[in-house]
Design an enzyme around this catalytic site. Structure first.
Site, PDB file in Angstrom:
ATOM      1  N   GLU A  41      46.502 -38.028  12.047  1.00  0.00           N
ATOM      2  CA  GLU A  41      47.230 -39.286  12.131  1.00  0.00           C
ATOM      3  C   GLU A  41      47.261 -39.854  10.712  1.00  0.00           C
ATOM      4  O   GLU A  41      46.213 -40.010  10.089  1.00  0.00           O
ATOM      5  CB  GLU A  41      46.477 -40.226  13.077  1.00  0.00           C
ATOM      6  CG  GLU A  41      47.274 -41.440  13.452  1.00  0.00           C
ATOM      7  CD  GLU A  41      46.511 -42.382  14.373  1.00  0.00           C
ATOM      8  OE1 GLU A  41      45.512 -41.973  14.978  1.00  0.00           O
ATOM      9  OE2 GLU A  41      46.944 -43.539  14.465  1.00  0.00           O
ATOM     10  N   ARG A 272      32.678 -32.044  17.275  1.00  0.00           N
ATOM     11  CA  ARG A 272      33.065 -32.624  15.989  1.00  0.00           C
ATOM     12  C   ARG A 272      31.924 -32.464  14.990  1.00  0.00           C
ATOM     13  O   ARG A 272      30.766 -32.297  15.365  1.00  0.00           O
ATOM     14  CB  ARG A 272      33.458 -34.085  16.151  1.00  0.00           C
ATOM     15  CG  ARG A 272      32.297 -35.009  16.515  1.00  0.00           C
ATOM     16  CD  ARG A 272      32.764 -36.419  16.850  1.00  0.00           C
ATOM     17  NE  ARG A 272      33.455 -37.055  15.756  1.00  0.00           N
ATOM     18  CZ  ARG A 272      34.773 -37.324  15.754  1.00  0.00           C
ATOM     19  NH1 ARG A 272      35.521 -37.005  16.776  1.00  0.00           N
ATOM     20  NH2 ARG A 272      35.311 -37.916  14.732  1.00  0.00           N
ATOM     21  N   LYS A 282      37.028 -42.896  10.365  1.00  0.00           N
ATOM     22  CA  LYS A 282      37.987 -43.603   9.506  1.00  0.00           C
ATOM     23  C   LYS A 282      37.685 -45.087   9.445  1.00  0.00           C
ATOM     24  O   LYS A 282      37.797 -45.699   8.393  1.00  0.00           O
ATOM     25  CB  LYS A 282      39.392 -43.409  10.072  1.00  0.00           C
ATOM     26  CG  LYS A 282      40.093 -42.205   9.500  1.00  0.00           C
ATOM     27  CD  LYS A 282      41.472 -42.114  10.093  1.00  0.00           C
ATOM     28  CE  LYS A 282      41.871 -40.671  10.224  1.00  0.00           C
ATOM     29  NZ  LYS A 282      42.883 -40.473  11.254  1.00  0.00           N
TER      30      LYS A 282
HETATM   31  P1  ATP Z   1      38.273 -40.422  13.027  1.00  0.00           P
HETATM   32  O1  ATP Z   1      37.441 -40.077  14.222  1.00  0.00           O
HETATM   33  O2  ATP Z   1      37.547 -40.351  11.742  1.00  0.00           O
HETATM   34  O3  ATP Z   1      39.030 -41.703  13.171  1.00  0.00           O
HETATM   35  P2  ATP Z   1      40.521 -39.046  13.946  1.00  0.00           P
HETATM   36  O4  ATP Z   1      40.143 -38.088  15.012  1.00  0.00           O
HETATM   37  O5  ATP Z   1      41.113 -40.293  14.387  1.00  0.00           O
HETATM   38  O6  ATP Z   1      39.325 -39.252  12.955  1.00  0.00           O
HETATM   39  P3  ATP Z   1      42.878 -37.640  13.275  1.00  0.00           P
HETATM   40  O7  ATP Z   1      43.729 -37.814  12.103  1.00  0.00           O
HETATM   41  O8  ATP Z   1      43.380 -38.044  14.602  1.00  0.00           O
HETATM   42  O9  ATP Z   1      41.528 -38.387  12.953  1.00  0.00           O
HETATM   43  O10 ATP Z   1      42.310 -36.162  13.357  1.00  0.00           O
HETATM   44  C1  ATP Z   1      43.027 -35.014  13.032  1.00  0.00           C
HETATM   45  C2  ATP Z   1      42.291 -33.812  13.547  1.00  0.00           C
HETATM   46  O11 ATP Z   1      41.009 -33.727  12.944  1.00  0.00           O
HETATM   47  C3  ATP Z   1      42.072 -33.890  15.042  1.00  0.00           C
HETATM   48  O12 ATP Z   1      42.398 -32.642  15.606  1.00  0.00           O
HETATM   49  C4  ATP Z   1      40.614 -34.198  15.177  1.00  0.00           C
HETATM   50  O13 ATP Z   1      40.083 -33.649  16.337  1.00  0.00           O
HETATM   51  C5  ATP Z   1      40.017 -33.553  13.933  1.00  0.00           C
HETATM   52  N1  ATP Z   1      38.784 -34.234  13.541  1.00  0.00           N
HETATM   53  C6  ATP Z   1      38.621 -35.544  13.250  1.00  0.00           C
HETATM   54  N2  ATP Z   1      37.336 -35.825  12.974  1.00  0.00           N
HETATM   55  C7  ATP Z   1      36.657 -34.652  13.093  1.00  0.00           C
HETATM   56  C8  ATP Z   1      35.280 -34.271  12.945  1.00  0.00           C
HETATM   57  N3  ATP Z   1      34.333 -35.160  12.610  1.00  0.00           N
HETATM   58  N4  ATP Z   1      34.962 -32.969  13.131  1.00  0.00           N
HETATM   59  C9  ATP Z   1      35.898 -32.067  13.446  1.00  0.00           C
HETATM   60  N5  ATP Z   1      37.195 -32.355  13.615  1.00  0.00           N
HETATM   61  C10 ATP Z   1      37.584 -33.629  13.441  1.00  0.00           C
HETATM   62 MG    MG Z   2      42.360 -39.239  16.323  1.00  0.00          MG
END
Ligand code: ATP
Ligand code: MG
Length: 546
Positions: A41, A272, A282
């Site tokens: 995102e 994760r 984030k």
């Molecule tokens: P955050 O939890 O930091 O807000 P997010 O999941 O909202 O991160 P996205 O941009 O939606 O961030 O994530 C993009 C991809 O990265 C998704 O497929 C998500 O599952 C993966 N991702 C995000 N954080 C992690 C993590 N800590 N470990 C592994 N994969 C991750």
């Molecule tokens: Mg997300």
């Protein structure tokens, strides 16, 4: 045979449960090739957790001869910005991956999603609900209590279609209506209790501008985008496990109407990345930046990929790390030191050796004539003779590390103290005569026949071996010593920040470092790995200690 996460993982080709699923699907003919996606995102900078996901998705595509898409999940108009899109593109490239022509935006599919939603409404599988957000919440029930149907649930398809069209055109204020899937308010899985598909948002979108006044929910847009792109394996983190039935419900309903092609993508969840001494969310990272606890998204202490880059971490180090930690089905914490080890291992291979004195103390060799100079040879890498050697100027006045001298030696101290001898690396053996407090200078005498590499030099048996720089030739510079951002392994909030995570020191460097280019990496002997700062190559950031 259903693939499982049990320990049949000895086969080198299927070293984790996701690889087993992929190999099973390829062998059984379900898919001819692998197609994965990384779906960020664009509402922030990528962090180390994303690096795990990137290495996993692009790594699978690479290893099985498939492709990995980069798809921006830009369904939320308010928070998304071009700056983030650009930084994400940069970061994925920097990690060494290439999506070729497969760069997409969920917003590319807004028209098709809307058409699909109309189809579901026509078939009685979705409806416009006119309850308020609060009423919808109250109707949803809880984990232990069933939900209740909205009074609008049975309104006619035609009425819902008309309302949906007016929602799209912006004829209603935010929050007045939503489109919901008609699934089951009694479901034990709350995600299936008529989830919201569209919300009214009078907001400008970074790509579609003001064209839309409704925006799709994550659950609606994500799986359908996967299916449109013919993704085979859709990898996501564990918190989406309970969303999988919904992911499948949307895609199945559209496939049975001939709107999507089979085979449909399979959602697979993995744990994760949780890394000690940092926070990978984030929301927390934004807070660190906004409240000024760090100097920006690319502060070398930040667990962002832009931060890592300034810190001197390498893409190879991240890929090695992703391999080493693997993927699992259960959440756990990974030690930050594992990431550091991966960086060290790679930096040891690629970083030329240089000399830096981080805490300079003047040393004068009383029996070495003023004005005399000579050159000593130092290797650029002790294990790589083919990297050659360079010349270091030697003269009467040197800089040494303050900690390499003691008035009164602690037990087991083999460096300089009055009466003791040490070898100046790649040069002479010297003996300490004393320390002059007024000038803050150590005085020594040198043994002419002890020069490294000359016959008989090794008859001098000394236990200490210290580095030095000729005071006349070395230059002063700024070095930033970074340490862990948080003081506790599993930080709970910003109260756990490490107050000593950044120290700026004024150091002396060997002359060749004047020519260092931005992002060039070195090992400063005995100190660790350092990188010339991306923004100002005359400054060096400590990447990691030795
Ligand atoms: P955050 O939890 O930091 O807000 P997010 O999941 O909202 O991160 P996205 O941009 O939606 O961030 O994530 C993009 C991809 O990265 C998704 O497929 C998500 O599952 C993966 N991702 C995000 N954080 C992690 C993590 N800590 N470990 C592994 N994969 C991750
Ligand atoms: Mg997300």
């Amino acid at each position: 045979m259903a693939p499982s996460s049990s320990k049949t993982a000895n086969a080198p080709s299927a070293s984790n449960f996701i690889r087993q699923i992929v190999e099973h699907d390829l062998a059984g003919g379900k898919h001819k090739s692998v197609r994965t996606r990384f779906p960020p995102e664009p509402n922030g900078y990528l962090h180390f957790g994303h690096a795990k996901s990137i290495c996993l998705n692009f790594g699978l595509a690479r290893d099985y001869g498939g492709v990995c898409h980069l798809r921006f999940d830009d369904t939320n108009p308010a928070k998304e910005e071009q700056e983030y899109v650009d930084s994400i593109i940069d970061a994925v490239r920097w990690l060494g991956f290439d999506w070729g022509e497969h760069r997409y935006f969920a917003s590319d599919y807004f028209d098709r999603l809307y058409g699909f939603a109309r189809n579901l409404v026509e078939r009685g599988l979705a409806y416009v609900d006119s309850l308020t957000a609060e009423e919808i919440r109250a109707h949803r029930g809880t984990l232990t209590e069933h939900g209740r149907n909205s009074p609008y649930r049975d309104r006619s398809s035609q009425e819902s279609l008309d309302l949906l069209e007016k929602m799209r055109k912006g004829e209603f204020p935010d929050g007045s209506h939503v489109l919901r899937a008609k699934i089951n308010m009694q479901s034990g899985n709350i995600n299936l209790r008529d989830p919201v598909m569209y919300r009214i948002r009078h907001a400008e979108h970074h790509r579609t501008g003001g064209a839309w006044r409704i925006y799709p929910s994550y659950d609606w847009a994500h799986g359908v985008s996967d299916a449109i792109e013919r993704i085979t394996h859709s990898l996501c983190t564990l918190e989406f496990e309970d969303h999988r039935p919904l992911y499948d419900w949307f895609n199945e309903r559209l496939a049975e109407a001939g709107l999507l092609e089979r085979p449909l993508p399979q959602q697979i969840e993995f744990a994760r990345l949780n890394l000690t001494y940092v926070m990978l969310s984030k929301r927390r990272l934004i807070q660190l930046v906004d409240e000024g606890h760090v100097e920006g998204w690319d502060d070398p202490r930040m667990p962002t990929l832009v931060g890592a880059r300034r810190r001197g971490y390498t893409p190879e180090g991240f890929r090695r790390f992703a391999e080493r930690i693997g993927v699992a089905k259960a959440d756990s914490w990974i030690e930050f030191s594992i990431l550091e080890d991966c960086m060290r291992e790679h930096l040891n291979e690629i970083a030329p050796r240089r000399i830096a004195v981080l805490d300079p103390l003047k040393l004068v060799i009383d029996n070495y004539p003023e004005g005399r100079e000579e050159l000593c040879e130092t290797p650029n890498h002790p294990q790589k003779p083919d990297w050659g050697r360079r010349q270091a100027s030697f003269s009467r006045e040197l800089w040494i590390e303050r900690e390499d001298y003691a008035d009164v030696p602690p037990k087991g101290y083999f460096r300089l103290y009055p009466g003791n001898r040490v070898r100046l690396r790649y040069a002479y053996v010297i003996e300490c005569i004393g320390y002059d407090k007024d000038t803050d200078t150590v005085h020594c005498k040198l043994f002419e026949d002890s020069r490294s590499g000359t016959p008989g030099a090794d008859t001098y048996k000394v236990k200490g071996n210290i580095h030095w720089l000729s005071a006349k030739h070395a230059h002063a510079a700024e070095v930033r010593l970074y340490d862990r951002l948080f003081a506790t392994p599993q930080p709970e909030g910003l109260g756990d920040l490490n107050p000593g995570s950044k120290k700026i020191v004024s150091v002396r460097l060997e002359p060749s470092l004047r020519e260092a280019k931005a992002e060039e990496r070195f090992q400063f002997e005995r100190h660790g790995y350092f990188v010339a700062d991306r923004a100002d190559a005359s400054v060096f950031n400590r990447t990691v200690t030795l």
